[in-house]
Design a protein around this motif. Structure first.
Motif, PDB file in Angstrom:
ATOM      1  N   ARG A 238       0.804  -1.238   0.116  1.00  9.58           N
ATOM      2  CA  ARG A 238       0.057   0.000  -0.211  1.00  9.58           C
ATOM      3  C   ARG A 238       0.904   1.400  -0.030  1.00  9.58           C
ATOM      4  O   ARG A 238       0.348   2.025  -0.712  1.00  9.58           O
ATOM      5  CB  ARG A 238      -1.037  -0.026   1.222  1.00  9.58           C
ATOM      6  CG  ARG A 238      -2.054  -0.885   1.144  1.00  9.58           C
ATOM      7  CD  ARG A 238      -3.012  -0.879   2.452  1.00  9.58           C
ATOM      8  NE  ARG A 238      -4.151  -1.506   2.400  1.00  9.58           N
ATOM      9  CZ  ARG A 238      -5.398  -1.425   1.832  1.00  9.58           C
ATOM     10  NH1 ARG A 238      -5.377  -0.082   1.154  1.00  9.58           N
ATOM     11  NH2 ARG A 238      -6.538  -2.200   1.774  1.00  9.58           N
ATOM     12  N   LEU A 239       1.744   1.278   0.696  1.00 10.34           N
ATOM     13  CA  LEU A 239       3.111   2.366   0.851  1.00 10.34           C
ATOM     14  C   LEU A 239       3.773   2.534  -0.485  1.00 10.34           C
ATOM     15  O   LEU A 239       3.829   3.676  -0.968  1.00 10.34           O
ATOM     16  CB  LEU A 239       3.951   2.355   2.062  1.00 10.34           C
ATOM     17  CG  LEU A 239       3.307   2.274   3.311  1.00 10.34           C
ATOM     18  CD1 LEU A 239       4.110   2.332   4.303  1.00 10.34           C
ATOM     19  CD2 LEU A 239       2.392   3.483   3.711  1.00 10.34           C
ATOM     20  N   LEU A 240       4.105   1.465  -1.100  1.00  9.31           N
ATOM     21  CA  LEU A 240       5.029   1.693  -2.029  1.00  9.31           C
ATOM     22  C   LEU A 240       4.480   1.808  -3.448  1.00  9.31           C
ATOM     23  O   LEU A 240       4.960   2.728  -4.438  1.00  9.31           O
ATOM     24  CB  LEU A 240       5.863   0.253  -2.479  1.00  9.31           C
ATOM     25  CG  LEU A 240       7.424   0.205  -1.832  1.00  9.31           C
ATOM     26  CD1 LEU A 240       7.917  -1.282  -2.250  1.00  9.31           C
ATOM     27  CD2 LEU A 240       8.073   1.067  -2.329  1.00  9.31           C
ATOM     28  N   ALA A 241       3.168   1.489  -3.695  1.00 11.83           N
ATOM     29  CA  ALA A 241       2.324   1.632  -4.835  1.00 11.83           C
ATOM     30  C   ALA A 241       2.381   3.033  -5.401  1.00 11.83           C
ATOM     31  O   ALA A 241       2.835   3.495  -6.300  1.00 11.83           O
ATOM     32  CB  ALA A 241       1.125   1.180  -4.796  1.00 11.83           C
ATOM     33  N   PRO A 242       1.963   4.041  -4.485  1.00 13.46           N
ATOM     34  CA  PRO A 242       1.645   5.560  -4.877  1.00 13.46           C
ATOM     35  C   PRO A 242       3.267   6.085  -4.896  1.00 13.46           C
ATOM     36  O   PRO A 242       3.352   7.000  -5.798  1.00 13.46           O
ATOM     37  CB  PRO A 242       0.873   6.184  -3.745  1.00 13.46           C
ATOM     38  CG  PRO A 242       0.847   5.207  -2.488  1.00 13.46           C
ATOM     39  CD  PRO A 242       1.240   3.804  -3.258  1.00 13.46           C
ATOM     40  N   ILE A 243       4.109   5.664  -4.117  1.00 18.48           N
ATOM     41  CA  ILE A 243       5.460   6.100  -4.265  1.00 18.48           C
ATOM     42  C   ILE A 243       5.892   6.065  -5.835  1.00 18.48           C
ATOM     43  O   ILE A 243       6.565   6.861  -6.369  1.00 18.48           O
ATOM     44  CB  ILE A 243       6.495   5.431  -3.219  1.00 18.48           C
ATOM     45  CG1 ILE A 243       6.176   5.898  -2.088  1.00 18.48           C
ATOM     46  CG2 ILE A 243       7.964   5.649  -3.531  1.00 18.48           C
ATOM     47  CD1 ILE A 243       6.749   5.429  -0.713  1.00 18.48           C
ATOM     48  N   LEU A 244       5.867   4.763  -6.148  1.00 17.87           N
ATOM     49  CA  LEU A 244       6.487   4.177  -7.546  1.00 17.87           C
ATOM     50  C   LEU A 244       5.797   4.985  -8.730  1.00 17.87           C
ATOM     51  O   LEU A 244       6.249   5.124  -9.849  1.00 17.87           O
ATOM     52  CB  LEU A 244       6.503   2.590  -7.621  1.00 17.87           C
ATOM     53  CG  LEU A 244       7.464   1.808  -6.475  1.00 17.87           C
ATOM     54  CD1 LEU A 244       7.308   0.428  -6.717  1.00 17.87           C
ATOM     55  CD2 LEU A 244       8.944   2.406  -6.435  1.00 17.87           C
ATOM     56  N   GLU A 245       4.460   5.140  -8.658  1.00 16.48           N
ATOM     57  CA  GLU A 245       3.680   5.627  -9.553  1.00 16.48           C
ATOM     58  C   GLU A 245       3.736   7.044  -9.598  1.00 16.48           C
ATOM     59  O   GLU A 245       3.736   7.626 -10.612  1.00 16.48           O
ATOM     60  CB  GLU A 245       2.172   5.312  -9.264  1.00 16.48           C
ATOM     61  CG  GLU A 245       1.719   3.928  -9.397  1.00 16.48           C
ATOM     62  CD  GLU A 245       0.395   3.468  -9.035  1.00 16.48           C
ATOM     63  OE1 GLU A 245      -0.184   4.402  -8.412  1.00 16.48           O
ATOM     64  OE2 GLU A 245       0.069   2.455  -8.692  1.00 16.48           O
ATOM     65  N   ASP A 246       4.341   7.772  -8.560  1.00 12.91           N
ATOM     66  CA  ASP A 246       4.189   9.268  -8.462  1.00 12.91           C
ATOM     67  C   ASP A 246       5.298   9.831  -9.462  1.00 12.91           C
ATOM     68  O   ASP A 246       5.083  10.818 -10.139  1.00 12.91           O
ATOM     69  CB  ASP A 246       4.245   9.697  -6.992  1.00 12.91           C
ATOM     70  CG  ASP A 246       4.199  11.386  -6.961  1.00 12.91           C
ATOM     71  OD1 ASP A 246       2.940  11.569  -6.970  1.00 12.91           O
ATOM     72  OD2 ASP A 246       5.189  11.961  -6.987  1.00 12.91           O
ATOM     73  N   LEU A 247       6.516   9.287  -9.353  1.00 12.82           N
ATOM     74  CA  LEU A 247       7.766   9.844 -10.196  1.00 12.82           C
ATOM     75  C   LEU A 247       7.806   9.821 -11.514  1.00 12.82           C
ATOM     76  O   LEU A 247       7.876  11.031 -12.320  1.00 12.82           O
ATOM     77  CB  LEU A 247       9.128   9.465  -9.557  1.00 12.82           C
ATOM     78  CG  LEU A 247      10.354  10.038  -9.899  1.00 12.82           C
ATOM     79  CD1 LEU A 247      10.450  11.473  -9.583  1.00 12.82           C
ATOM     80  CD2 LEU A 247      11.526   9.373  -9.099  1.00 12.82           C
ATOM     81  N   PRO A 248       7.604   8.635 -12.204  1.00 11.37           N
ATOM     82  CA  PRO A 248       7.421   7.517 -11.612  1.00 11.37           C
ATOM     83  C   PRO A 248       8.747   6.638 -11.876  1.00 11.37           C
ATOM     84  O   PRO A 248       9.563   7.209 -12.609  1.00 11.37           O
ATOM     85  CB  PRO A 248       6.433   6.824 -12.794  1.00 11.37           C
ATOM     86  CG  PRO A 248       6.769   7.400 -14.115  1.00 11.37           C
ATOM     87  CD  PRO A 248       6.924   8.753 -13.775  1.00 11.37           C
ATOM     88  N   PHE A 249       9.020   5.899 -10.972  1.00  9.91           N
ATOM     89  CA  PHE A 249       9.809   4.934 -11.040  1.00  9.91           C
ATOM     90  C   PHE A 249       9.670   3.801 -12.128  1.00  9.91           C
ATOM     91  O   PHE A 249       8.908   3.634 -12.385  1.00  9.91           O
ATOM     92  CB  PHE A 249      10.417   4.070  -9.779  1.00  9.91           C
ATOM     93  CG  PHE A 249      10.721   5.202  -8.579  1.00  9.91           C
ATOM     94  CD1 PHE A 249      12.015   5.632  -8.430  1.00  9.91           C
ATOM     95  CD2 PHE A 249       9.877   5.989  -8.012  1.00  9.91           C
ATOM     96  CE1 PHE A 249      12.524   6.369  -7.301  1.00  9.91           C
ATOM     97  CE2 PHE A 249      10.207   6.831  -6.943  1.00  9.91           C
ATOM     98  CZ  PHE A 249      11.314   6.952  -6.661  1.00  9.91           C
ATOM     99  N   ALA A 250      11.038   3.309 -12.721  1.00 14.25           N
ATOM    100  CA  ALA A 250      10.917   2.558 -14.102  1.00 14.25           C
ATOM    101  C   ALA A 250      12.082   1.429 -13.890  1.00 14.25           C
ATOM    102  O   ALA A 250      13.026   1.355 -13.183  1.00 14.25           O
ATOM    103  CB  ALA A 250      11.198   3.344 -14.874  1.00 14.25           C
TER     104      ALA A 250
END
Length: 333
Positions: A238-250
């Motif tokens: 739950r914590l990682l999903a919005p983190i990774l989508e926001d930048l987004p990381f690839a």
């Protein structure tokens, strides 16, 4: 309320005195208005770096004063911004003639008071740059902020900017690198319990026995959702999903993974969180090349944690690896 304190009015004062006594080789406590400053400040030929904010988040910021990181930390009362006067005095104390960088978490009081101190420093012919840290992806325009909150990513900004200043970079370069870290770092936290501010004497918010708060702020501000407690792996997801989508990381990114305790969570649980976070990143083709686990940006005795992911390049990695010697972070020296 059970706390190892004397008078609630003296908590910050006595904690600062204790830190200065315990780490006299690294830092010293300036008299009123009080702030912590590097024992050898000002360092000749070096850009000074000042940060600060409300107390209660230790070891940030006082525990990060020293070689390779902050030159001064300005504490306010618990969860309350410092006033401009000690910020100005700290700025003057670390100025060697090459300018001073203010690293400011994005909370309204911090931003306004650091801005005022910067204007006062300019009037005394001290060049100041300010970098606002707003790494929290959980919410926008919270109770304390206009825009996103500044949370644990601040530690990474301070470390990398501190290394830049230590190697002799000019003010524009140090500020630019601090902004680069902030632009490439994303964080989100969870609370399992509330914390109690000493002068309040009662928990800052209510959580049921089976409830957790996803996206909590470091002052106990509400997050995205209050839900029934889940296994650690589900919470990490739950914590990682919005983190990774926001930048987004690839896929193909190299990152620093930072699992930060909120003050009341034992390290055994933080490593369970790190294990799952590293697994998720690996599954997405993201390589964890650097990491940090521990209590660095706390919320008094709150149980919970935050996850920060910083996208790295060669320069940021080199600066992260550079020697540091503070109360809370030390390696390579």
């Amino acid at each position: 309320m059970k706390k190892l304190i004397n008078d609630p009015k003296d908590v910050v004062k006595e904690a600062l005195e204790g830190m200065a006594l315990a780490h006299a080789d690294i830092l010293r406590l300036a008299p009123e208005p009080a702030f912590l400053v590097r024992a050898d400040a000002p360092v000749e030929g070096k850009v000074g770096i000042v940060s600060g904010g409300g107390s209660g988040h230790e070891p940030m910021h006082g525990g990060l004063v020293g070689f390779g990181m902050l030159d001064a930390a300005v504490p306010g009362p618990v969860f309350t911004s410092p006033t401009p006067d000690p910020i100005l005095e700290a700025t003057k104390a670390v100025d060697s003639g090459r300018g001073v960088l203010h690293i400011v978490k994005n909370y309204t009081g911090d931003v306004l008071n650091f801005e005022t101190a910067s204007d006062l420093a300019l009037a005394e012919e001290i060049e100041v740059r300010s970098v606002i840290v707003d790494d929290d992806v959980a919410v926008k325009d919270s109770l304390y902020t206009a825009g996103r909150r500044g949370v644990a990513g601040t530690v990474l900004v301070e470390k990398i900017a501190g290394a830049s200043a230590e190697r002799g970079d000019d003010l524009d370069t140090v500020a630019g690198l601090a902004e680069k870290v902030n632009a490439n770092a994303r964080s989100m936290g969870v609370a399992l319990s509330a914390c109690t501010v000493p002068h309040a004497g009662e928990p800052s918010f209510d959580l049921g026995e089976d409830e957790i708060e996803i996206g909590i702020g470091i002052h106990g501000e509400p997050g995205r959702a209050r839900i029934a407690i889940e296994p650690a792996d589900a919470i990490v997801d739950r914590l990682l999903a919005p983190i990774l989508e926001d930048l987004p990381f690839a896929s193909g990114d190299d990152v620093l993974l930072f699992v930060n305790g909120m003050g009341g969570t034992p390290e055994i649980e933080l490593y369970i969180v790190f294990r799952r976070a590293a697994e998720v990143l690996r599954e997405r083709g993201i390589t964890v090349t650097r990491h940090l686990v521990g209590n660095f940006t706390t919320s008094l005795e709150m149980q919970g944690c935050s996850i920060t992911v910083l996208r790295l390049d060669d320069e940021l990695t080199e600066l992260w690896d550079a020697p540091v010697h503070t109360a809370a972070l030390r390696w390579g020296r």
